[in-house]
Structures are given as structure tokens and as C-alpha cells.
Design a protein around this motif. Structure first.
Motif, PDB file in Angstrom:
ATOM      1  N   LEU A 195       0.853  -1.187   0.000  1.00  0.00           N
ATOM      2  CA  LEU A 195       0.000   0.000   0.000  1.00  0.00           C
ATOM      3  C   LEU A 195       0.887   1.236   0.000  1.00  0.00           C
ATOM      4  N   GLY A 196       0.753   2.064  -1.042  1.00  0.00           N
ATOM      5  CA  GLY A 196       1.513   3.299  -1.077  1.00  0.00           C
ATOM      6  C   GLY A 196       1.829   3.723  -2.488  1.00  0.00           C
ATOM      7  N   ARG A 227      -2.358  -0.877  -4.109  1.00  0.00           N
ATOM      8  CA  ARG A 227      -3.219  -1.151  -2.961  1.00  0.00           C
ATOM      9  C   ARG A 227      -3.226  -2.655  -2.718  1.00  0.00           C
ATOM     10  N   LEU A 234      -1.855   8.985  -6.137  1.00  0.00           N
ATOM     11  CA  LEU A 234      -2.719   8.919  -4.951  1.00  0.00           C
ATOM     12  C   LEU A 234      -4.186   9.129  -5.331  1.00  0.00           C
ATOM     13  N   LEU A 291      -6.524   7.453  -2.559  1.00  0.00           N
ATOM     14  CA  LEU A 291      -5.742   7.455  -1.329  1.00  0.00           C
ATOM     15  C   LEU A 291      -5.469   8.857  -0.786  1.00  0.00           C
ATOM     16  N   THR A 350      -1.073   7.675   3.794  1.00  0.00           N
ATOM     17  CA  THR A 350      -0.459   6.781   2.819  1.00  0.00           C
ATOM     18  C   THR A 350       1.019   7.098   2.665  1.00  0.00           C
TER      19      THR A 350
END
Length: 323
Positions: free
Chosen positions: A117-118, A133, A245, A250, A255
Motif C-alpha cells: 500500500l503506497g 493497494r 494517490l 488514497l 499513505t
């Protein structure tokens, strides 16, 4: 040995290649380093030939001839069709029963987070950005240079610095100390001498990358034009991260935004500060940090993710690369 190799992790970049042979429980049996991986320059088969030398050394050290799965994060795997071509080329080598190929930016991202995640931005020779994700959704860019809207990276910054310095020297552009500091790096007295030396290959073209640190040093000394170039690189990094993002929904949750590659890992204060300040404004929930772990760790973790390995396996492989 009592251990069975499950995974070959590969991180192949524009300057070097790292490979690791890993068991299903995260034990690293062997590692090896090879040279640059550049399919656009030498062709897919020759690029994989160069990769094969490092794989052979790692397999020999681990006492194996193949593994169950190959998790390869490769530079220049920028488009799905390129990933398919490279996956087919690796599959033909029969290093593993199955093969996954991703762009090498995914290795940086996975190396820097505890779960998939990021968002990661790499600014090394070039510039790229990916996001992921846990549900498998990803965000990415073609990242093949100016053709796909990219700007910057170490090579691009050097070219930009040369362009401004040349115009400053002959009067077409704004004055800048770059017109002095760039040729001085090579012991030359003028931009004309530097232009001539590069054009006639008295200085090999590959050495242009040496001018990127000169750009940052000139900016740190207060040169307005050099500082503007550095600011633009920060703007590009933040633009890519913010778009990734947004695509992954996100922006409204905390994040990680991982920063890597030679330019970002150098922690230039002006670049670093502007990236963080801009992210605070454009993506307040983003948590930026520089990744210093070797990206081959990320390739290994992605392979363990695919195999459904235990948290202990992930911890073990991280511990190995932390030492």
C-alpha cells in the motif's frame, strides 16, 4: 542444506542488477550482483544474457538449478507489452516454474512498506512513479521520457543544466553560474570548450550524469536559475505522486509516499524541503520518506506476497537485507 529454494528475486536497473535466491520461509540462500539491464540499448535477449550471469552465480552459491517462481522488477519494463516480452524471455530461461515481471519502481515501493500500500517515486537516471493497494489495484505512468510527458531525472537534469549554461554563455539566456561550474567540473574554462568536448566525444556522453550533482551544488550556492531547475524537479515529483494517490483513492487516508533513486536518495535540502512542503499542501495525508533498502528486497517481498507466505517470512527476508 535442508532448505528448498522457492523464489528468485530480481531487481534489474539501468546501472546494476541484484538477484537473491529465497526459501518459502524467507531465508536468503544467496545473492549476486550484475551489470546494467538495458533492453532498449542492446535488445531483450542480450539484456537477459547479462542478467543470466548474476543468476548463475546466485544459483551456484545456493546449490540450486531452478526455483518455483521468479519475481522480477526490471528497468525499462514501462509498458504492458514490454512486461510481456520480458516475461517471455525470462520464462524461456527456465529459471522458475512461473514468472512475474513488473517495472523496477514496484520493487522500491514494496521494499519501503509493510504491506502493498503506497506510492513510490523514483528519480535516478530517469523519473517514474507507481502506486499499489492490497486489493491489487495499481497506478502507473508510461515513463518513457519526454514522449510520455516526463521531465527530469538525473540525465534530464544534466541536459537542462547544459542547455541553460550554453544559452547563458552566448547571451541567449539568463546569466547563471552554471556556465562556469559545469565546464569547471571537467577542468575546462568555458561552455564552448565543454560543448566541443562533448560533441567530439573527448568527454564520453555517459559522463554527462556527473553534471547533476554540479547543478545541485550550484543551486545550493544560491544561483537563481539552478534553483529554479531544482524546484521544477520537486514539482514534477509531487505532481506524479499526487496523481497516483488520486487514481487509487488514497488522498484522504494516511499513505506512504516513498522516494528513491540516486537524485532523491541524495537528500538535497532544497529538493527535499520543497517536495515535503508541496505534498503538505496537495496531499496532506501523504507520509513522505526516502527508501534506503536495496530494491531487490521489494522484489523478494512481492514474490512472497504472491505465494501467501507468512508474516515471519517477510520479517526474515527484511532482516537479511537490513544487515
Amino acid at each position: 542444506m535442508g532448505l528448498t529454494a522457492s523464489l528468485l528475486a530480481v531487481d534489474a536497473g539501468n546501472s546494476k542488477t541484484d538477484v537473491a535466491v529465497v526459501t518459502a520461509d524467507g531465508e536468503v540462500l544467496a545473492t549476486a550482483r550484475g551489470g546494467a539491464f538495458r533492453p532498449p540499448a542492446v535488445g531483450v535477449e542480450r539484456a537477459v544474457d547479462a542478467l543470466a550471469e548474476a543468476v548463475a552465480r546466485a544459483f551456484a552459491a545456493a546449490g540450486v538449478t531452478s526455483v518455483e517462481h521468479v519475481s522480477a522488477c526490471l528497468a525499462n519494463a514501462d509498458l504492458p507489452v514490454e512486461e510481456e516480452q520480458l516475461a517471455a524471455a525470462l520464462d524461456a530461461r527456465a529459471w522458475g516454474t512461473s514468472v512475474d515481471v513488473r517495472n523496477d519502481t514496484f520493487a522500491l515501493l514494496r521494499a519501503g512498506v509493510d504491506e502493498p500500500l503506497g506510492v513510490a517515486v523514483v528519480c535516478g537516471a530517469g523519473v517514474n512513479c507507481v502506486g499499489m493497494r492490497p486489493d491489487g489495484r495499481t497506478a502507473r505512468f508510461p515513463a518513457i521520457g519526454r514522449l510520455s510527458g516526463d521531465w527530469g531525472g538525473g540525465w534530464g537534469l544534466a541536459e537542462e543544466a547544459l542547455w541553460h549554461a550554453a544559452r547563458a554563455a552566448d547571451g541567449r539566456g539568463e546569466p547563471t553560474e552554471l556556465a562556469r561550474t559545469l565546464p569547471a567540473h571537467f577542468g575546462l574554462g568555458s561552455m564552448y570548450a565543454l560543448i566541443e568536448a562533448l560533441h567530439l566525444r573527448h568527454i564520453e556522453p555517459v559522463r554527462r550524469h556527473e553534471l547533476t550533482p554540479v547543478l545541485f551544488a550550484t543551486a545550493a550556492d544560491g544561483d537563481p536559475l539552478a534553483r529554479a531547475v531544482v524546484d521544477r524537479q520537486a514539482d514534477e515529483v509531487v505532481a506524479m505522486a499526487t496523481v497516483a494517490l488520486t487514481r487509487l483513492d488514497l488522498l484522504t487516508e494516511e499513505t506512504p509516499v516513498l522516494l528513491g533513486g540516486s537524485v532523491l536518495a541524495a537528500r538535497h535540502p532544497q529538493l527535499d524541503d520543497r517536495i515535503r512542503n508541496l505534498l503538505t499542501y496537495r496531499a496532506p495525508k501523504a507520509v513522505p520518506r526516502v527508501v534506503t533498502a536495496r530494491p531487490v528486497l521489494g522484489a523478494a517481498l512481492l514474490g512472497l506476497d504472491r505465494a501467501g507466505a507468512s508474516p515471519g517470512a517477510h520479517t526474515r527476508v527484511r532482516a537479511h537485507f537490513a544487515t
